[in-house]
Design a protein around this motif. Structure first.
Motif, PDB file in Angstrom:
ATOM      1  N   GLN A  20       1.485 -12.295  35.510  1.00  0.00           N
ATOM      2  CA  GLN A  20       0.643 -12.091  36.681  1.00  0.00           C
ATOM      3  C   GLN A  20       1.394 -11.516  37.871  1.00  0.00           C
ATOM      4  O   GLN A  20       0.781 -11.117  38.844  1.00  0.00           O
ATOM      5  N   VAL A  21       2.723 -11.490  37.806  1.00  0.00           N
ATOM      6  CA  VAL A  21       3.509 -10.967  38.929  1.00  0.00           C
ATOM      7  C   VAL A  21       4.160  -9.661  38.503  1.00  0.00           C
ATOM      8  O   VAL A  21       5.015  -9.636  37.620  1.00  0.00           O
ATOM      9  N   ALA A  22       3.725  -8.588  39.119  1.00  0.00           N
ATOM     10  CA  ALA A  22       4.198  -7.251  38.781  1.00  0.00           C
ATOM     11  C   ALA A  22       5.374  -6.850  39.659  1.00  0.00           C
ATOM     12  O   ALA A  22       5.439  -7.246  40.820  1.00  0.00           O
ATOM     13  N   PRO A  23       6.300  -6.061  39.123  1.00  0.00           N
ATOM     14  CA  PRO A  23       7.386  -5.532  39.950  1.00  0.00           C
ATOM     15  C   PRO A  23       6.851  -4.416  40.850  1.00  0.00           C
ATOM     16  O   PRO A  23       6.224  -3.479  40.365  1.00  0.00           O
ATOM     17  N   LEU A  24       7.079  -4.529  42.128  1.00  0.00           N
ATOM     18  CA  LEU A  24       6.584  -3.550  43.088  1.00  0.00           C
ATOM     19  C   LEU A  24       7.178  -2.172  42.804  1.00  0.00           C
ATOM     20  O   LEU A  24       8.379  -2.038  42.576  1.00  0.00           O
ATOM     21  N   ASN A  25       6.337  -1.147  42.790  1.00  0.00           N
ATOM     22  CA  ASN A  25       6.706   0.263  42.616  1.00  0.00           C
ATOM     23  C   ASN A  25       7.307   0.595  41.258  1.00  0.00           C
ATOM     24  O   ASN A  25       7.960   1.620  41.111  1.00  0.00           O
ATOM     25  N   GLN A  26       7.105  -0.256  40.246  1.00  0.00           N
ATOM     26  CA  GLN A  26       7.581   0.043  38.893  1.00  0.00           C
ATOM     27  C   GLN A  26       6.377   0.125  37.957  1.00  0.00           C
ATOM     28  O   GLN A  26       5.420  -0.625  38.085  1.00  0.00           O
ATOM     29  N   VAL A  27       6.452   1.040  37.002  1.00  0.00           N
ATOM     30  CA  VAL A  27       5.358   1.241  36.052  1.00  0.00           C
ATOM     31  C   VAL A  27       5.457   0.201  34.941  1.00  0.00           C
ATOM     32  O   VAL A  27       6.545  -0.075  34.435  1.00  0.00           O
ATOM     33  N   PHE A  28       4.314  -0.384  34.573  1.00  0.00           N
ATOM     34  CA  PHE A  28       4.255  -1.325  33.459  1.00  0.00           C
ATOM     35  C   PHE A  28       2.911  -1.173  32.752  1.00  0.00           C
ATOM     36  O   PHE A  28       1.936  -0.725  33.347  1.00  0.00           O
ATOM     37  N   PRO A  29       2.842  -1.539  31.463  1.00  0.00           N
ATOM     38  CA  PRO A  29       1.595  -1.367  30.708  1.00  0.00           C
ATOM     39  C   PRO A  29       0.690  -2.593  30.778  1.00  0.00           C
ATOM     40  O   PRO A  29       1.149  -3.725  30.845  1.00  0.00           O
ATOM     41  N   VAL A  30      -0.608  -2.328  30.746  1.00  0.00           N
ATOM     42  CA  VAL A  30      -1.621  -3.352  30.521  1.00  0.00           C
ATOM     43  C   VAL A  30      -2.343  -2.916  29.248  1.00  0.00           C
ATOM     44  O   VAL A  30      -2.884  -1.813  29.185  1.00  0.00           O
ATOM     45  N   THR A  31      -2.293  -3.759  28.221  1.00  0.00           N
ATOM     46  CA  THR A  31      -2.885  -3.430  26.927  1.00  0.00           C
ATOM     47  C   THR A  31      -4.193  -4.176  26.760  1.00  0.00           C
ATOM     48  O   THR A  31      -4.254  -5.392  26.944  1.00  0.00           O
TER      49      THR A  31
END
Length: 159
Positions: A20-31
């Motif tokens: 639930q906590v995303a790294p700010l300004n970094q791309v990550f996938p949601v599947t």
């Protein structure tokens, strides 16, 4: 195991490696996965995703059908899905601010789904700003240490 409990039954699953906590300004996938656990084919399978304002869609990849993204949503038109079949869309996103928000996925199909409780998935996302900095301390090196040693400082700002 839900297979065979209803003639027409689709299930939506939402997964992300960041939790639930995303790294700010970094791309990550949601599947997002849609599985036909029913015993009959499903037609007109559509997955609509409302994206929280803190996330920006960078790209999408889908296993079948078409995907459109824009205006805070991603829509996947998967078409038909055979019994036991799975359709997947991966949405690569970037957290652009630290305001928390909900990702809401809603599933529909051409036939009547008698088990609608598994036709929706929700996840709250927030972003954590992380600052990484490095500084060289060549002047502070001991006589037996290599000159130019490196100190790395991690600063984590609370949400």
């Amino acid at each position: 195991d839900l297979a065979g409990t209803c003639p027409d039954d689709l299930v939506v699953q939402l997964d992300s490696p960041v939790g639930q906590v995303a790294p700010l300004n970094q791309v990550f996938p949601v599947t997002l996965r849609v599985v036909n656990v029913g015993v009959t084919p499903a037609s007109g399978v559509v997955l609509t995703n409302l994206i929280p304002a803190l996330l920006e869609v960078v790209s999408t990849t889908n296993s079948q059908g078409t995907v459109t993204a824009g205006d805070g949503s991603v829509r996947a038109d998967f078409g038909a899905l055979a019994p036991g079949g799975t359709a997947t869309v991966v949405v690569n996103v970037r957290a652009t601010n630290t305001v928390a928000g909900d990702w809401i996925s809603t599933l529909r199909q051409g036939e009547t789904d008698l088990k609608v409780v598994n036709d929706r998935a929700t996840r709250r996302f927030s972003a954590l700003p992380v600052t990484v900095s490095a500084r060289a301390n060549a002047a502070d090196s001991a006589p037996n240490e290599a000159a130019g040693s490196l100190d790395v400082v991690f600063e984590v700002a609370p949400i």
